[in-house]
Design a protein around this motif. Structure first.
Motif, mmCIF file in Angstrom:
data_model
loop_
_atom_site.group_PDB
_atom_site.id
_atom_site.type_symbol
_atom_site.label_atom_id
_atom_site.label_comp_id
_atom_site.label_asym_id
_atom_site.label_seq_id
_atom_site.Cartn_x
_atom_site.Cartn_y
_atom_site.Cartn_z
ATOM 1 N N GLY A 119 0.820 -1.376 0.236
ATOM 2 C CA GLY A 119 -0.031 -0.019 -0.144
ATOM 3 C C GLY A 119 0.932 0.817 0.498
ATOM 4 O O GLY A 119 0.185 2.615 0.355
ATOM 5 N N LEU A 120 2.100 1.210 0.188
ATOM 6 C CA LEU A 120 2.327 2.729 -0.071
ATOM 7 C C LEU A 120 3.614 2.604 -1.172
ATOM 8 O O LEU A 120 3.859 3.804 -1.615
ATOM 9 N N PHE A 175 9.411 5.554 4.200
ATOM 10 C CA PHE A 175 9.229 6.777 5.326
ATOM 11 C C PHE A 175 9.384 7.395 5.768
ATOM 12 O O PHE A 175 8.513 8.234 5.773
ATOM 13 N N ALA A 176 10.350 8.010 5.039
ATOM 14 C CA ALA A 176 10.242 9.582 4.413
ATOM 15 C C ALA A 176 9.221 9.736 3.841
ATOM 16 O O ALA A 176 9.115 11.147 3.929
ATOM 17 N N SER A 211 -1.066 5.594 8.500
ATOM 18 C CA SER A 211 -0.483 5.427 9.785
ATOM 19 C C SER A 211 -0.406 3.375 9.950
ATOM 20 O O SER A 211 0.008 3.043 10.150
ATOM 21 N N GLN A 212 -1.739 2.961 9.554
ATOM 22 C CA GLN A 212 -1.457 1.656 9.851
ATOM 23 C C GLN A 212 -0.390 0.857 8.376
ATOM 24 O O GLN A 212 0.383 -0.008 8.351
ATOM 25 N N ASN A 252 2.298 -2.112 9.106
ATOM 26 C CA ASN A 252 2.714 -3.325 9.051
ATOM 27 C C ASN A 252 3.984 -3.190 8.289
ATOM 28 O O ASN A 252 4.127 -4.611 8.522
ATOM 29 N N VAL A 253 3.880 -2.357 7.213
ATOM 30 C CA VAL A 253 5.770 -2.590 6.927
ATOM 31 C C VAL A 253 6.941 -2.812 7.909
ATOM 32 O O VAL A 253 7.954 -3.452 7.800
ATOM 33 N N ARG A 254 6.840 -1.721 8.878
ATOM 34 C CA ARG A 254 7.551 -1.167 10.031
ATOM 35 C C ARG A 254 8.278 -2.827 10.715
ATOM 36 O O ARG A 254 9.052 -3.096 10.659
ATOM 37 N N ASP A 255 6.834 -3.343 11.073
ATOM 38 C CA ASP A 255 6.652 -5.431 11.881
ATOM 39 C C ASP A 255 7.791 -5.674 10.935
ATOM 40 O O ASP A 255 8.690 -6.674 11.870
#
Length: 179
Positions: A50-51, A100-101, A139-140, A144-147
């Motif tokens: 989704g990013l 993320f940036a 945010s979600q 999800n990607v951060r995890d």
């Protein structure tokens, strides 16, 4: 004390141009396209998060072209970064920092830049570029990607982070370029 370079000044004090902004969008497309192609061949976990930005950037560039703007060819900062990513096994660090940036500071910079060059008023008719939109709760999506990234990168060093900021900064500075 030497005066600050344009890219070292606060975004609110930049003097961007539409040509520079288009260069930034084109080179960003090259970088995101490279990341997204690598992910398609390397890691199932990071597909369709989704990013992804390529489809949105393509829509924005098509819109600019339809509005009569010449779309520039990719330039050295984007091409060099894409080439580096293709050859670098540690691209996950770059994947993390770039997405993320863009989702955090990139949205703020995009709004400031479009406001400063009066794109929002005169050119876009207050249209928000697709580059700064996501389907779903951002945010979600990020969490999800951060995890997933935290699991993959346990025990890694931060060597690539400096390269990420250097190379993505070169692409960002295109906003300030003159034709």
């Amino acid at each position: 004390m030497q005066p600050k370079q344009p890219e070292e000044r606060s975004v609110s004090k930049w003097d961007p141009t539409i040509d520079g902004y288009l260069k930034f969008l084109v080179d960003s497309m090259v970088v995101f396209d490279t990341l997204e192609k690598i992910i398609q061949h390397v890691n199932d976990e990071f597909r369709n998060t989704g990013l992804e930005r390529c489809a949105n950037l393509a829509k924005d560039l098509k819109w600019f072209k339809e509005e009569g703007h010449a779309i520039p060819e990719p330039s050295s900062p984007g091409l060099n970064y894409a080439k580096y990513l293709k050859d670098e096994q540690a691209f996950i660090c770059h994947f993390y920092n770039i997405y993320f940036a863009h989702s955090a500071g990139g949205r703020m910079i995009g709004k400031k830049i479009t406001d400063q060059i009066h794109v929002a008023e005169k050119l876009l008719n207050k249209k928000e570029l697709e580059f700064y939109k996501w389907d779903g709760n951002l945010s979600q999506l990020l969490q999800n990607v951060r995890d997933k990234l935290n699991k993959v990168t346990e025990g890694w060093t931060e060597e690539e982070t400096e390269k990420t900021f250097k190379m993505s900064g070169e692409v960002l500075r295109l906003i300030l370029s003159r034709s």
